[in-house]
Design a protein around this motif. Structure first.
Motif, PDB file in Angstrom:
ATOM      1  N   LEU A  81       0.843  -1.168   0.135  1.00  0.00           N
ATOM      2  CA  LEU A  81      -0.022  -0.030   0.177  1.00  0.00           C
ATOM      3  C   LEU A  81       0.911   1.163   0.053  1.00  0.00           C
ATOM      4  N   MET A  82       0.866   2.040  -1.183  1.00  0.00           N
ATOM      5  CA  MET A  82       1.439   3.173  -1.260  1.00  0.00           C
ATOM      6  C   MET A  82       0.728   4.358  -0.983  1.00  0.00           C
ATOM      7  N   GLY A  83       1.448   5.566  -0.669  1.00  0.00           N
ATOM      8  CA  GLY A  83       0.753   6.865  -0.719  1.00  0.00           C
ATOM      9  C   GLY A  83       1.798   7.855  -1.202  1.00  0.00           C
ATOM     10  N   GLY A  84       1.312   9.046  -1.518  1.00  0.00           N
ATOM     11  CA  GLY A  84       2.066  10.196  -1.918  1.00  0.00           C
ATOM     12  C   GLY A  84       2.931  10.566  -0.795  1.00  0.00           C
ATOM     13  N   ASP A  92       5.122  13.373   1.261  1.00  0.00           N
ATOM     14  CA  ASP A  92       4.977  14.902   1.467  1.00  0.00           C
ATOM     15  C   ASP A  92       6.414  15.462   1.682  1.00  0.00           C
ATOM     16  N   THR A  93       7.529  14.831   1.351  1.00  0.00           N
ATOM     17  CA  THR A  93       8.709  15.122   1.795  1.00  0.00           C
ATOM     18  C   THR A  93       9.609  15.129   0.382  1.00  0.00           C
ATOM     19  N   PRO A  94      10.840  15.904   0.538  1.00  0.00           N
ATOM     20  CA  PRO A  94      11.518  15.790  -0.645  1.00  0.00           C
ATOM     21  C   PRO A  94      11.946  14.388  -0.888  1.00  0.00           C
ATOM     22  N   GLY A  95      12.277  14.070  -2.156  1.00  0.00           N
ATOM     23  CA  GLY A  95      12.987  12.577  -2.671  1.00  0.00           C
ATOM     24  C   GLY A  95      11.732  12.125  -3.209  1.00  0.00           C
ATOM     25  N   PRO A  96      11.929  10.393  -3.123  1.00  0.00           N
ATOM     26  CA  PRO A  96      10.703   9.799  -3.888  1.00  0.00           C
ATOM     27  C   PRO A  96       9.344  10.393  -3.732  1.00  0.00           C
ATOM     28  N   ARG A  97       8.646  10.121  -4.794  1.00  0.00           N
ATOM     29  CA  ARG A  97       7.215  10.827  -4.944  1.00  0.00           C
ATOM     30  C   ARG A  97       6.312   9.942  -4.144  1.00  0.00           C
ATOM     31  N   TYR A  98       6.637   8.600  -4.101  1.00  0.00           N
ATOM     32  CA  TYR A  98       5.675   7.576  -3.364  1.00  0.00           C
ATOM     33  C   TYR A  98       6.506   6.952  -2.078  1.00  0.00           C
ATOM     34  N   ARG A  99       5.721   6.650  -0.975  1.00  0.00           N
ATOM     35  CA  ARG A  99       6.207   5.826  -0.054  1.00  0.00           C
ATOM     36  C   ARG A  99       5.538   4.738   0.188  1.00  0.00           C
ATOM     37  N   ARG A 100       6.299   3.742   0.909  1.00  0.00           N
ATOM     38  CA  ARG A 100       5.638   2.357   1.378  1.00  0.00           C
ATOM     39  C   ARG A 100       4.863   2.842   2.479  1.00  0.00           C
ATOM     40  N   LEU A 101       3.813   2.498   2.652  1.00  0.00           N
ATOM     41  CA  LEU A 101       3.015   2.512   4.089  1.00  0.00           C
ATOM     42  C   LEU A 101       2.783   1.198   4.689  1.00  0.00           C
ATOM     43  N   ARG A 102       2.197   0.334   3.892  1.00  0.00           N
ATOM     44  CA  ARG A 102       2.329  -1.072   4.579  1.00  0.00           C
ATOM     45  C   ARG A 102       2.518  -1.992   3.397  1.00  0.00           C
ATOM     46  N   ALA A 103       2.698  -3.576   4.115  1.00  0.00           N
ATOM     47  CA  ALA A 103       3.000  -4.537   3.115  1.00  0.00           C
ATOM     48  C   ALA A 103       2.102  -5.817   3.572  1.00  0.00           C
ATOM     49  N   PHE A 104       1.533  -6.410   2.501  1.00  0.00           N
ATOM     50  CA  PHE A 104       0.590  -7.404   2.810  1.00  0.00           C
ATOM     51  C   PHE A 104       1.398  -8.611   2.065  1.00  0.00           C
ATOM     52  N   PRO A 105       1.923  -9.622   2.813  1.00  0.00           N
ATOM     53  CA  PRO A 105       2.605 -10.709   2.152  1.00  0.00           C
ATOM     54  C   PRO A 105       1.692 -11.784   1.309  1.00  0.00           C
ATOM     55  N   LEU A 106       2.200 -12.196   0.339  1.00  0.00           N
ATOM     56  CA  LEU A 106       1.722 -13.164  -0.398  1.00  0.00           C
ATOM     57  C   LEU A 106       2.247 -14.524  -0.131  1.00  0.00           C
ATOM     58  N   ARG A 107       1.466 -15.504  -0.184  1.00  0.00           N
ATOM     59  CA  ARG A 107       1.766 -16.997   0.264  1.00  0.00           C
ATOM     60  C   ARG A 107       2.628 -17.373  -0.938  1.00  0.00           C
ATOM     61  N   THR A 108       3.509 -18.083  -0.595  1.00  0.00           N
ATOM     62  CA  THR A 108       4.325 -19.015  -1.508  1.00  0.00           C
ATOM     63  C   THR A 108       3.728 -20.451  -1.706  1.00  0.00           C
ATOM     64  N   PRO A 109       3.249 -20.646  -2.760  1.00  0.00           N
ATOM     65  CA  PRO A 109       2.489 -22.044  -3.018  1.00  0.00           C
ATOM     66  C   PRO A 109       3.538 -23.134  -2.979  1.00  0.00           C
ATOM     67  N   SER A 110       3.203 -24.296  -2.215  1.00  0.00           N
ATOM     68  CA  SER A 110       4.060 -25.334  -2.530  1.00  0.00           C
ATOM     69  C   SER A 110       3.871 -26.046  -3.792  1.00  0.00           C
ATOM     70  N   SER A 111       4.921 -26.737  -4.147  1.00  0.00           N
ATOM     71  CA  SER A 111       4.708 -27.281  -5.533  1.00  0.00           C
ATOM     72  C   SER A 111       3.858 -28.369  -5.585  1.00  0.00           C
ATOM     73  N   GLY A 112       3.067 -28.358  -6.588  1.00  0.00           N
ATOM     74  CA  GLY A 112       2.090 -29.289  -6.706  1.00  0.00           C
ATOM     75  C   GLY A 112       0.707 -29.018  -6.327  1.00  0.00           C
ATOM     76  N   GLY A 113       0.761 -27.833  -5.529  1.00  0.00           N
ATOM     77  CA  GLY A 113      -0.510 -27.227  -4.644  1.00  0.00           C
ATOM     78  C   GLY A 113      -1.308 -26.449  -5.796  1.00  0.00           C
ATOM     79  N   VAL A 114      -2.468 -25.850  -5.181  1.00  0.00           N
ATOM     80  CA  VAL A 114      -3.212 -25.262  -5.947  1.00  0.00           C
ATOM     81  C   VAL A 114      -2.305 -23.645  -6.201  1.00  0.00           C
ATOM     82  N   ARG A 115      -2.549 -23.178  -7.572  1.00  0.00           N
ATOM     83  CA  ARG A 115      -1.844 -21.911  -7.819  1.00  0.00           C
ATOM     84  C   ARG A 115      -2.391 -20.909  -7.218  1.00  0.00           C
ATOM     85  N   ASP A 116      -3.727 -20.638  -7.165  1.00  0.00           N
ATOM     86  CA  ASP A 116      -4.337 -19.347  -6.730  1.00  0.00           C
ATOM     87  C   ASP A 116      -5.663 -19.727  -6.083  1.00  0.00           C
TER      88      ASP A 116
END
Length: 174
Positions: free
Chosen positions: A143-146, A148-172
């Motif tokens: 989740l990113m937002g604009g 308010d400080t000099p430097g990069p235009r966007y900043r990281r606000l929060r991260a939501f991890p994604l699951r690493t599927p096990s081999s042979g499992g359901v893909r999504d």
């Protein structure tokens, strides 16, 4: 604050794109490499806590996706690299892209230019024709937002991890 969700390319992919571009020239307004991202969904002005509360269950259990940057393209006023990745549209939909008025078209914005002067980016589209990054696995939605400080235009606000599927499992799920 204007909010959006994105996938952020790893440093070596950012470096490969920067190397392919060489020294950006005059004309377009170049996005700095530290701002490069692949937007999943744009929310406009929104509350960070409320958006995070909606995203957490929507992204929970979603699998990581393999992503690759491909050749260039333009929208009116935008020079971009294309993005491929199985499962990317479903991930974008889970993040809320299906609520937007336009179809989801994954891309990484490199520069903006006056809509009435598309020729200003023609040399760059020619230079990047045939470009393809390595494939990488995106393990989180950010989740990113604009900023308010000099430097990069966007900043990281929060991260939501994604699951690493096990081999042979359901893909999504879903």
């Amino acid at each position: 604050m204007r909010l959006f969700t994105a996938l952020c390319p790893p440093p070596d992919v950012v470096a490969a794109v920067a190397a392919a571009l060489g020294e950006p020239g005059p004309g377009p307004r170049w996005s700095p490499p530290e701002d490069w991202h692949i937007t999943l969904a744009y929310y406009g002005e929104a509350d960070e806590d409320e958006r995070a509360a909606e995203l957490a269950p929507a992204l929970a259990g979603r699998n990581s996706v393999d992503v690759r940057l491909t050749g260039p393209g333009t929208f009116p006023g935008v020079l971009w690299l294309g993005v491929t990745g199985e499962g990317l549209p479903r991930l974008a939909e889970a993040a809320g892209a299906d609520r937007e008025d336009r179809p989801y078209r994954p891309h990484l914005t490199l520069a903006r230019f006056p809509r009435d002067r598309p020729r200003t980016v023609r040399p760059w589209t020619q230079l990047l024709t045939g470009f393809a990054s390595r494939t990488w696995t995106a393990h989180e939605v950010v989740l990113m937002g604009g900023a308010d400080t000099p430097g990069p235009r966007y900043r990281r606000l929060r991260a939501f991890p994604l699951r690493t599927p096990s081999s042979g499992g359901v893909r999504d799920r879903g």
